[in-house]
Motif scaffolding. Structure first.
Motif, PDB file in Angstrom:
ATOM      1  N   LYS A  63      40.123  72.598  61.884  1.00 61.41           N
ATOM      2  CA  LYS A  63      40.503  72.399  61.497  1.00 61.41           C
ATOM      3  C   LYS A  63      39.678  71.552  60.299  1.00 61.41           C
ATOM      4  O   LYS A  63      38.521  71.814  60.503  1.00 61.41           O
ATOM      5  N   TYR A  88      49.143  75.160  64.460  1.00 60.13           N
ATOM      6  CA  TYR A  88      47.867  76.145  64.990  1.00 60.13           C
ATOM      7  C   TYR A  88      49.091  77.294  65.211  1.00 60.13           C
ATOM      8  O   TYR A  88      49.959  77.815  66.106  1.00 60.13           O
ATOM      9  N   HIS A  95      44.699  77.183  61.268  1.00 60.40           N
ATOM     10  CA  HIS A  95      45.372  76.012  61.225  1.00 60.40           C
ATOM     11  C   HIS A  95      46.110  75.544  59.745  1.00 60.40           C
ATOM     12  O   HIS A  95      46.114  76.518  58.936  1.00 60.40           O
TER      13      HIS A  95
END
Length: 104
Positions: A63, A88, A95
């Protein structure tokens, strides 16, 4: 704004950028974009206004709020409204953040 200008603006963010996919394996973070469909304004058997819907996709190994912020600030600077979604991809261990935009 047209799609060529958008591509140049995305490249200015300092990440690899490609339409749909890269020819060679590319490590994240990277950006892809693609045409999804149109929302043209139609009447009297004519397309009066061409509205193209695109997705800008950010791929990262973890992230990365900073990369997201860069894209969002660029879209605001270009006065392009967007919708954002995230997922995801387990098989890729990446991601994906998707920005949906319209170009008129």
């Amino acid at each position: 704004m047209d799609i060529n200008n958008l591509e140049q603006e995305l490249k200015s963010l300092g990440m690899p950028v490609a339409y749909l996919t890269f020819k060679n394996k590319t490590l994240p973070p990277f950006i892809t974009y693609l045409f999804t469909n149109d929302s043209d304004v139609k009447a009297d058997n004519q397309n009066y206004a061409e509205i193209s819907n695109y997705q800008i996709e950010l791929y990262t190994s973890k992230k990365d709020k900073e990369k997201e912020r860069l894209i969002q600030e660029k879209l605001k600077e270009l006065e392009l409204s967007y919708s954002k979604s995230e997922t995801y991809i387990t098989s890729e261990k990446m991601h994906q953040v998707v920005y949906s935009i319209q170009l008129i």
